[in-house]
Each structure stands twice: as C-alpha cells, then as structure tokens.
Enzyme design. Structure first.
Site, PDB file in Angstrom:
ATOM      1  N   HIS A 179       0.606  -0.680  -0.227  1.00 46.28           N
ATOM      2  CA  HIS A 179       0.077   0.572   0.084  1.00 46.28           C
ATOM      3  C   HIS A 179       0.496   1.380  -0.092  1.00 46.28           C
ATOM      4  O   HIS A 179       1.914   1.449   0.893  1.00 46.28           O
ATOM      5  CB  HIS A 179      -0.844  -0.140   1.312  1.00 46.28           C
ATOM      6  CG  HIS A 179      -2.147   0.811   1.195  1.00 46.28           C
ATOM      7  ND1 HIS A 179      -1.733   2.186  -0.474  1.00 46.28           N
ATOM      8  CD2 HIS A 179      -3.300   0.963   1.359  1.00 46.28           C
ATOM      9  CE1 HIS A 179      -3.602   3.002   0.103  1.00 46.28           C
ATOM     10  NE2 HIS A 179      -4.275   1.432   1.484  1.00 46.28           N
ATOM     11  N   HIS A 182      -2.698   7.042  -0.642  1.00 45.82           N
ATOM     12  CA  HIS A 182      -3.515   7.111  -0.053  1.00 45.82           C
ATOM     13  C   HIS A 182      -3.050   8.329   1.476  1.00 45.82           C
ATOM     14  O   HIS A 182      -3.642   7.615   2.374  1.00 45.82           O
ATOM     15  CB  HIS A 182      -5.081   6.302   0.732  1.00 45.82           C
ATOM     16  CG  HIS A 182      -5.449   5.547  -0.322  1.00 45.82           C
ATOM     17  ND1 HIS A 182      -6.519   4.374  -0.258  1.00 45.82           N
ATOM     18  CD2 HIS A 182      -5.459   6.160  -1.521  1.00 45.82           C
ATOM     19  CE1 HIS A 182      -7.014   4.452  -1.467  1.00 45.82           C
ATOM     20  NE2 HIS A 182      -6.654   5.262  -1.680  1.00 45.82           N
ATOM     21  N   TYR A 184      -0.692   7.102   3.001  1.00 44.79           N
ATOM     22  CA  TYR A 184      -0.020   6.629   3.850  1.00 44.79           C
ATOM     23  C   TYR A 184       1.573   6.459   3.960  1.00 44.79           C
ATOM     24  O   TYR A 184       2.430   7.407   3.443  1.00 44.79           O
ATOM     25  CB  TYR A 184      -0.495   5.494   4.392  1.00 44.79           C
ATOM     26  CG  TYR A 184      -1.599   4.947   4.822  1.00 44.79           C
ATOM     27  CD1 TYR A 184      -2.275   5.652   5.184  1.00 44.79           C
ATOM     28  CD2 TYR A 184      -3.095   4.864   3.802  1.00 44.79           C
ATOM     29  CE1 TYR A 184      -3.954   5.276   6.155  1.00 44.79           C
ATOM     30  CE2 TYR A 184      -4.654   4.866   3.494  1.00 44.79           C
ATOM     31  CZ  TYR A 184      -4.835   4.946   5.101  1.00 44.79           C
ATOM     32  OH  TYR A 184      -5.890   4.891   5.828  1.00 44.79           O
TER      33      TYR A 184
HETATM   34  C1  LIG Z   1     -14.953   0.721   3.702  1.00 44.39           C
HETATM   35  C2  LIG Z   1     -14.364   1.173   2.486  1.00 44.39           C
HETATM   36  C3  LIG Z   1     -12.634   0.657   3.352  1.00 44.39           C
HETATM   37  C4  LIG Z   1     -11.281   0.324   2.016  1.00 44.39           C
HETATM   38  N1  LIG Z   1     -10.316   0.278   2.821  1.00 44.39           N
HETATM   39  C5  LIG Z   1      -8.908   0.578   1.987  1.00 44.39           C
HETATM   40  C6  LIG Z   1      -7.900  -0.567   2.088  1.00 44.39           C
HETATM   41  O1  LIG Z   1      -7.805  -0.839   3.336  1.00 44.39           O
HETATM   42  N2  LIG Z   1      -6.741  -0.361   1.674  1.00 44.39           N
HETATM   43  C7  LIG Z   1      -6.863   0.710  -0.156  1.00 44.39           C
HETATM   44  O2  LIG Z   1      -5.666   0.612  -0.543  1.00 44.39           O
HETATM   45  N3  LIG Z   1      -8.148   0.858  -0.103  1.00 44.39           N
HETATM   46  C8  LIG Z   1      -9.295   1.061   0.278  1.00 44.39           C
HETATM   47  N4  LIG Z   1     -10.572   1.794   0.433  1.00 44.39           N
HETATM   48  C9  LIG Z   1     -10.545   2.159  -1.070  1.00 44.39           C
HETATM   49  C10 LIG Z   1     -11.032   0.938  -1.557  1.00 44.39           C
HETATM   50  O3  LIG Z   1     -10.259   0.000  -1.358  1.00 44.39           O
HETATM   51  C11 LIG Z   1     -11.757   1.910  -3.364  1.00 44.39           C
HETATM   52  O4  LIG Z   1     -10.204   2.777  -4.091  1.00 44.39           O
HETATM   53  C12 LIG Z   1     -12.746   2.372  -3.250  1.00 44.39           C
HETATM   54  O5  LIG Z   1     -13.846   2.525  -3.382  1.00 44.39           O
HETATM   55  C13 LIG Z   1     -13.109   2.876  -4.805  1.00 44.39           C
HETATM   56  O6  LIG Z   1     -13.623   2.037  -5.566  1.00 44.39           O
HETATM   57  P1  LIG Z   1     -14.924   2.223  -5.857  1.00 44.39           P
HETATM   58  O7  LIG Z   1     -15.182   3.470  -6.003  1.00 44.39           O
HETATM   59  O8  LIG Z   1     -15.778   0.995  -6.517  1.00 44.39           O
HETATM   60  O9  LIG Z   1     -15.558   1.294  -4.566  1.00 44.39           O
HETATM   61  C14 LIG Z   1     -11.324   1.252   1.044  1.00 44.39           C
HETATM   62  C15 LIG Z   1     -12.716   1.611   0.717  1.00 44.39           C
HETATM   63  C16 LIG Z   1     -14.014   1.354   1.658  1.00 44.39           C
HETATM   64  C17 LIG Z   1     -15.433   2.079   1.021  1.00 44.39           C
END
Ligand SMILES: Cc1cc2nc3c(=O)[nH]c(=O)nc-3n(C[C@H](O)[C@H](O)[C@H](O)COP(=O)(O)O)c2cc1C
Length: 366
Positions: A179, A182, A184
């Site tokens: 990762h 975002h 981090y």
């Molecule tokens: C509840 C939730 C938790 C997430 N946790 C992570 C995570 O642990 N690591 C990460 O890289 N992105 C995380 N994301 C981002 C998602 O991987 C993804 O990039 C984002 O939801 C956009 O895609 P979508 O529009 O299809 O939902 C999270 C998103 C959501 C909604």
C-alpha cells in the site's frame, strides 16, 4: 478483437477467472484481543471469490504501522493462522487472493499503534483515524504529530515488510500488494508537503521514491516479483492538506524503477475522497514508461471498466463498494443483472460489528 472483462487472464503463474478484482476494503472485524482474522472474515471473502482476484483489506505489517483499531495484522503466528482460514476458503472456490501490506505512517495515534507514529518528517496535518475514544469505545480521533524516521527506522521497516510478505506466503496468499497510496507511509515519502528530509530519502524526486523502491526490491528478492504488487494514488489528496505539484512526475519515475522488477501489477487508486480527475494524457504517460500489468480502481462501472481494458489503459479493473453489497458482483455484471445498491444502511455497517452488513448480503435472487 475486444478483450472481455469476463475472460480468464494470466497473472504470473496464476490464471485469474476474469479481469475483475475486488479492491482492498478495511472492514475492522477481527477477533480481539490480537487483531486476528477469523472464520467470519473467511466467509466474507469466500462469498466474493468469483472475483478474478481479491485484494484483502489493508493488513498492518507491524504494531507501529497500525492506524485503525481492529484491522487484521500479518505479524504474529496467530495472524498467519487466521489468514490461512481466509486463503483456504477463497482457494476452495477457485479464486485468487493477494493481501494488502499496510503501514499507515503518520495517519495514526499512539493509543492505536502503541508508540509515536512514524513519518519522513515530524509534520502533521488535520486528520482523523478510527481508534479508542477517551470516554471508552471506538470512534474517530485526531492523529498525533509523528516522529521523523531515522535511517535505522527505515531499515527496520523494510525488514518488517519482508517479514510480512514471507508471513503472507506462509498463510497461503498468492501474493502481496504494498500500500503506497492514500497518504500513508510511502505516499508521505513521495510528496514534498510531508517529506522535508535532507538525507538520501528526501529532496530530489529520486530520493523521495527511494524508500518505496528499496522496499519493493527487498520484497521481490524475498518472494519473487510475480507475487508482488503496489498501489499508488497520485491523483488522490487523501491524508494531505494540498495537492502536490510533482507527485505525477514522481509516480512515473517510480514506475520506471519498477519496470525491471516484473511485478504482478501496479494498482492505481482513483476517485476517492478528495481527488482530481485522471486526464487521458496520464494513461498514455503510464503506458509509455510501463508495459507490465496495470490495475485501476475508483467508481468504475461495467462500461467504464471495459473502456479501460479496450484502450489498453488497464489489464485488470477493481471494484470496491459494489462488492460490499453484491458478493456475486462478477456474475451480476456479466449477465447485466441489477446490483444491490451501496446505500446509507450499507455505509453504517462498514467498519466493525458482526455479521450484519458483512456476510448477510445475498447473491442475486430472481
Ligand atoms: C469501506 C472501505 C474501506 C477501504 N479500505 C481500503 C484499504 O484498506 N486499502 C485501500 O487501499 N483502499 C481502501 N479503500 C478504497 C477502495 O479500495 C477503492 O479504491 C474505493 O472504494 C473506490 O472504488 P469503488 O468506487 O469501486 O468503491 C476502502 C474503501 C472503502 C469503501
């Protein structure tokens, strides 16, 4: 000839059933104490194993790398045993699964990580994370000013990533996704606002990607390039006060350095929280420096995902929230069946809690 989202594709030694991945999503449902993956998590991932590839929720690689309470670790024997339940469940269904290796850097608080959070420089921006509330229970708390990492901290962190990657292989994962998105740890090393170091890990663009490139190389040396992936988010401003004028250029430099590592894929996270739309020109730039596998995620639809594949901008696409409410997302997309909406109720049960809103979403019922 168009390449369908729904046809099998090769990822190193793996044959994926289709090009649709489940994006990493933190759900904070581990067993306490110990932050251990459990049977309920195995059920959740088993239900979603028709994805070509599952990328798990972020898994902290160490206690100090933890920024959210109740996320599943990958640094103890118990964690490895717990994750084995998850990988077995997904493999029994014929699926493939990578674990996302996570160090949150400054996006934490010592009440979560046990010590002062680590970062390239001792700089904090207004930011909140999920942790223990002073009055008891859990909720959003303000992050703490981090400590500037020493060279020994950097060395130790690379070691922690290598150890976590080896643990992942022992736990039965098909690979790891580091990762670096975002806001981090690695993202803060790459950006000027958060990295004001004067040693070989700060200053020039080459220096700001050094920590990520060294970590990737060390993990590649330990488990093999085709089992290693990385997530970047140059167009997302999550975790920072401002946009970074150089992050696109820096990311392209990092891609160039990654090319010879023959990674499983590079994953771009787009369109979450605060972001700028990705211009078409960026997709060309990426392909001009990087020919290996690319995954893209962020508010995709069947149509926009197919468009990315058709234009050779991506080899794999990832969906996040649609997988929360549609365990059989791939089948529904393939057959053009209606999707269960990701609504306000679904949002309420994202983090923590039990089976409700986690493993009780049904497959499509005619
Ligand atoms: C509840 C939730 C938790 C997430 N946790 C992570 C995570 O642990 N690591 C990460 O890289 N992105 C995380 N994301 C981002 C998602 O991987 C993804 O990039 C984002 O939801 C956009 O895609 P979508 O529009 O299809 O939902 C999270 C998103 C959501 C909604």
């Amino acid at each position: 000839m168009t390449t369908s989202l729904f046809q099998p594709t090769q990822l190193g030694p793996l044959t994926l059933n289709n090009r649709i991945s489940m994006a990493p999503m933190t759900r904070s449902r581990t067993t306490q104490p110990g932050d251990t993956p459990n049977e309920m998590m195995a059920t959740y991932y088993r239900q979603r194993a028709s994805a070509g590839l599952i990328v798990t929720e972020g898994a902290p690689i160490s206690a100090v790398g933890r920024g959210y309470s109740m996320t599943p670790g990958i640094y103890t024997e118990e964690h490895i045993k717990g994750w084995k339940k998850v990988t077995d469940a997904v493999h029994e269904q014929g699926g493939a699964i990578f674990v996302q290796l996570w160090h949150v850097g400054r996006r934490s608080h010592s009440s979560i990580s046990g010590e002062q959070p680590l970062a390239p420089s001792a700089i904090k921006v207004p930011d909140q994370v999920f942790g223990p509330l002073p009055e008891g229970g859990f909720g959003m708390i303000e992050t703490e000013t981090p400590r500037e990492m020493t060279l020994t901290d950097i060395e130790n962190t690379i070691y922690d990533f290598v150890k976590a990657a080896k643990n992942a292989i022992e736990a039965g994962f098909d690979g790891v996704e580091i990762h670096a998105a975002h806001g981090y740890l690695f993202d803060t090393f790459m950006r000027l606002e958060s990295n004001q170091r004067e040693d070989e890990y700060g200053g020039s663009q080459e220096n700001r990607i050094r920590f990520l490139v060294e970590t990737l190389q060390a993990v590649v040396n330990a488990i093999g390039g085709d089992k290693v992936a990385v997530r970047l988010s140059p167009h997302v401003i999550e975790g920072f006060a401002n946009e970074d004028a150089e992050i696109v250029e820096v990311s392209l430099k990092a891609l160039k350095a990654m090319e010879p590592m023959n990674l499983a894929y590079v994953h771009f996270s787009e369109r979450i929280s605060r972001y700028v739309e990705v211009p078409e020109s960026f997709r060309y730039q990426v392909r001009s420096v990087y020919r290996n596998r690319i995954m893209i995620a962020g508010k995709l639809t069947k149509k926009s995902a197919q468009h990315l594949i058709d234009n050779d901008y991506a080899d794999l696409v990832a969906f996040g929230t649609p997988f929360v409410t549609n365990p059989d997302l791939v089948g529904r997309l393939a057959e053009d069946l209606p999707l269960a909406e990701f609504d306000a109720d679904a949002r309420l049960t994202l983090y923590g809690g039990g089976e409700a809103g986690y493993i009780d979403y049904p497959t499509y019922q005619p």
